[in-house]
Motif scaffolding. Structure first.
Motif, PDB file in Angstrom:
ATOM      1  N   PHE A  91      -6.896  -4.267  -2.588  1.00 55.89           N
ATOM      2  CA  PHE A  91      -5.625  -3.902  -2.842  1.00 55.89           C
ATOM      3  C   PHE A  91      -4.646  -4.698  -1.878  1.00 55.89           C
ATOM      4  CE2 PHE A  91      -8.508  -0.293  -3.636  1.00 55.89           C
ATOM      5  CZ  PHE A  91      -7.938   0.207  -4.705  1.00 55.89           C
ATOM      6  N   SER A  92      -3.245  -4.784  -2.721  1.00 56.32           N
ATOM      7  CA  SER A  92      -2.228  -5.661  -2.102  1.00 56.32           C
ATOM      8  C   SER A  92      -1.507  -4.583  -1.058  1.00 56.32           C
ATOM      9  CB  SER A  92      -1.229  -5.924  -3.186  1.00 56.32           C
ATOM     10  OG  SER A  92      -0.427  -4.976  -3.667  1.00 56.32           O
ATOM     11  N   LYS A  93      -0.829  -5.225  -0.174  1.00 57.94           N
ATOM     12  CA  LYS A  93      -0.111  -4.277   0.726  1.00 57.94           C
ATOM     13  C   LYS A  93       0.802  -3.376   0.187  1.00 57.94           C
ATOM     14  CE  LYS A  93      -0.219  -7.516   4.717  1.00 57.94           C
ATOM     15  NZ  LYS A  93       0.678  -8.326   5.635  1.00 57.94           N
ATOM     16  N   LYS A  94       1.447  -3.660  -0.789  1.00 55.32           N
ATOM     17  CA  LYS A  94       2.436  -2.821  -1.620  1.00 55.32           C
ATOM     18  C   LYS A  94       1.397  -1.730  -2.512  1.00 55.32           C
ATOM     19  CE  LYS A  94       5.200  -2.945  -5.715  1.00 55.32           C
ATOM     20  NZ  LYS A  94       6.170  -3.693  -6.979  1.00 55.32           N
ATOM     21  N   GLN A  95       0.281  -2.137  -3.060  1.00 55.98           N
ATOM     22  CA  GLN A  95      -0.535  -0.869  -3.607  1.00 55.98           C
ATOM     23  C   GLN A  95      -1.030   0.024  -2.601  1.00 55.98           C
ATOM     24  OE1 GLN A  95      -3.159  -3.939  -5.436  1.00 55.98           O
ATOM     25  NE2 GLN A  95      -2.542  -3.351  -7.311  1.00 55.98           N
ATOM     26  N   LEU A  96      -1.432  -0.501  -1.436  1.00 53.40           N
ATOM     27  CA  LEU A  96      -1.822   0.169  -0.111  1.00 53.40           C
ATOM     28  C   LEU A  96      -0.928   1.388   0.256  1.00 53.40           C
ATOM     29  CD1 LEU A  96      -3.783  -2.051   1.776  1.00 53.40           C
ATOM     30  CD2 LEU A  96      -4.786  -0.240   0.600  1.00 53.40           C
ATOM     31  N   LEU A  97       0.491   0.724   0.339  1.00 49.58           N
ATOM     32  CA  LEU A  97       1.503   1.718   0.668  1.00 49.58           C
ATOM     33  C   LEU A  97       2.100   2.728  -0.367  1.00 49.58           C
ATOM     34  CD1 LEU A  97       3.952   2.373   2.751  1.00 49.58           C
ATOM     35  CD2 LEU A  97       5.262   0.497   1.228  1.00 49.58           C
ATOM     36  N   LEU A  98       2.033   2.224  -1.388  1.00 52.44           N
ATOM     37  CA  LEU A  98       2.404   3.108  -2.726  1.00 52.44           C
ATOM     38  C   LEU A  98       1.379   4.206  -2.918  1.00 52.44           C
ATOM     39  CD1 LEU A  98       3.853   0.589  -5.452  1.00 52.44           C
ATOM     40  CD2 LEU A  98       5.086   2.424  -3.930  1.00 52.44           C
ATOM     41  N   ARG A  99       0.096   3.923  -2.617  1.00 55.98           N
ATOM     42  CA  ARG A  99      -1.017   4.946  -2.687  1.00 55.98           C
ATOM     43  C   ARG A  99      -0.989   5.979  -1.675  1.00 55.98           C
ATOM     44  NH1 ARG A  99      -5.777   3.439  -6.292  1.00 55.98           N
ATOM     45  NH2 ARG A  99      -7.225   4.994  -4.860  1.00 55.98           N
ATOM     46  N   GLU A 100      -0.588   5.446  -0.482  1.00 59.11           N
ATOM     47  CA  GLU A 100      -0.557   6.406   0.719  1.00 59.11           C
ATOM     48  C   GLU A 100       0.709   7.131   0.500  1.00 59.11           C
ATOM     49  OE1 GLU A 100      -2.315   7.443   3.091  1.00 59.11           O
ATOM     50  OE2 GLU A 100      -4.078   6.272   2.227  1.00 59.11           O
ATOM     51  N   LEU A 101       1.921   6.708  -0.013  1.00 61.84           N
ATOM     52  CA  LEU A 101       3.134   7.277  -0.016  1.00 61.84           C
ATOM     53  C   LEU A 101       2.810   8.558  -1.131  1.00 61.84           C
ATOM     54  CD1 LEU A 101       6.352   7.677   0.491  1.00 61.84           C
ATOM     55  CD2 LEU A 101       6.566   6.155  -1.573  1.00 61.84           C
ATOM     56  N   ARG A 102       2.335   8.049  -2.185  1.00 63.05           N
ATOM     57  CA  ARG A 102       1.743   9.214  -3.372  1.00 63.05           C
ATOM     58  C   ARG A 102       1.006  10.293  -2.851  1.00 63.05           C
ATOM     59  NH1 ARG A 102      -1.822   8.100  -8.260  1.00 63.05           N
ATOM     60  NH2 ARG A 102      -2.037  10.256  -8.883  1.00 63.05           N
ATOM     61  N   LEU A 103      -0.112   9.874  -1.930  1.00 55.15           N
ATOM     62  CA  LEU A 103      -0.777  10.860  -1.410  1.00 55.15           C
ATOM     63  C   LEU A 103       0.017  11.897  -0.314  1.00 55.15           C
ATOM     64  CD1 LEU A 103      -4.030   8.974  -0.730  1.00 55.15           C
ATOM     65  CD2 LEU A 103      -3.725  10.898  -2.212  1.00 55.15           C
ATOM     66  N   TRP A 104       0.884  11.148   0.383  1.00 56.38           N
ATOM     67  CA  TRP A 104       1.882  12.055   1.198  1.00 56.38           C
ATOM     68  C   TRP A 104       2.606  13.061   0.664  1.00 56.38           C
ATOM     69  CZ3 TRP A 104       7.051  12.896   2.080  1.00 56.38           C
ATOM     70  CH2 TRP A 104       7.250  13.229   3.392  1.00 56.38           C
ATOM     71  N   PHE A 105       3.278  12.582  -0.623  1.00 56.93           N
ATOM     72  CA  PHE A 105       3.901  13.492  -1.727  1.00 56.93           C
ATOM     73  C   PHE A 105       3.003  14.672  -2.027  1.00 56.93           C
ATOM     74  CE2 PHE A 105       7.157  10.317  -2.313  1.00 56.93           C
ATOM     75  CZ  PHE A 105       8.040  10.875  -1.701  1.00 56.93           C
ATOM     76  N   ILE A 106       1.812  14.259  -2.523  1.00 58.02           N
ATOM     77  CA  ILE A 106       0.838  15.321  -2.979  1.00 58.02           C
ATOM     78  C   ILE A 106       0.517  16.129  -1.969  1.00 58.02           C
ATOM     79  CG2 ILE A 106      -1.533  15.520  -3.790  1.00 58.02           C
ATOM     80  CD1 ILE A 106      -1.140  13.062  -5.456  1.00 58.02           C
TER      81      ILE A 106
END
Length: 184
Positions: free
Chosen positions: A51-66
């Motif tokens: 995963f790119s750094k951007k993909q890692l960040l976006l996945r973790e951000l999405r999980l944080w919201f969830i």
């Protein structure tokens, strides 16, 4: 934001999946409103190099919201549910539900299999691999194995599904296509 209008206009009791939960929908609507989130897996934790750094960040951000706003999280296997419990501090109000994929479906007897074989130029016997072309799905190993079999004069056909164009994975997809072409 755009979901709000739909919920109000149709007086919905729920939406599935509502994947990102940037706000707590349950405080905005009737208490019985349900908006389960869905998350495929936590491969970005186990295989971050894919995963790119951007993909890692976006996945973790999405999980944080969830984790912050959702009441339900739907996952596709018990293993993924266990991964969530092992890797994330979950809100006590977040319930994880397993909804497993079904690989055998009834009601498809009326499909003309010969039309499908003809449409995709497939023989009666073939292998099928149904994955998106993400590096962690490891198509590289598949194509190397096919090359070995073909070099040993095996007559083998493999049908591969998935998006062939992807802004996130196009470099990898192009590498795979070049490998296939170079090795006939």
């Amino acid at each position: 934001y755009f979901v709000n209008n739909i919920i109000k206009e149709y007086d919905l009791d729920g939406i599935y999946p509502l994947n990102d939960h940037p706000v707590n929908f349950y405080s905005l609507y009737k208490e019985s409103f349900i908006a389960p989130a869905w998350f495929a897996d936590l491969q970005h934790i186990y295989y971050p190099k894919f995963f790119s750094k951007k993909q890692l960040l976006l996945r973790e951000l999405r999980l944080w919201f969830i984790r912050k706003n959702a009441s339900y999280l739907v996952v596709s296997s018990n293993d993924v549910a266990n991964n969530f419990h092992e890797n994330h501090k979950l809100n006590e109000n977040l319930k994880i539900k397993v909804l497993q994929f079904c690989s055998v479906l009834s009601g498809f007897r009326s499909i003309d299999k010969s039309r499908i074989l003809q449409k995709y130029d497939l023989p009666k016997k073939y292998f099928i691999v149904s994955n998106q072309f993400h590096k962690h799905k490891n198509h590289e190993t598949l194509f190397k194995a096919i090359k070995i079999l073909v070099n040993q004069d095996f007559d083998i056909v493999v049908a591969v599904t998935g998006k062939i164009h992807s802004k996130d994975n196009q470099v990898y997809i192009n590498w795979l296509l070049n490998y296939i072409n170079k090795n006939n």
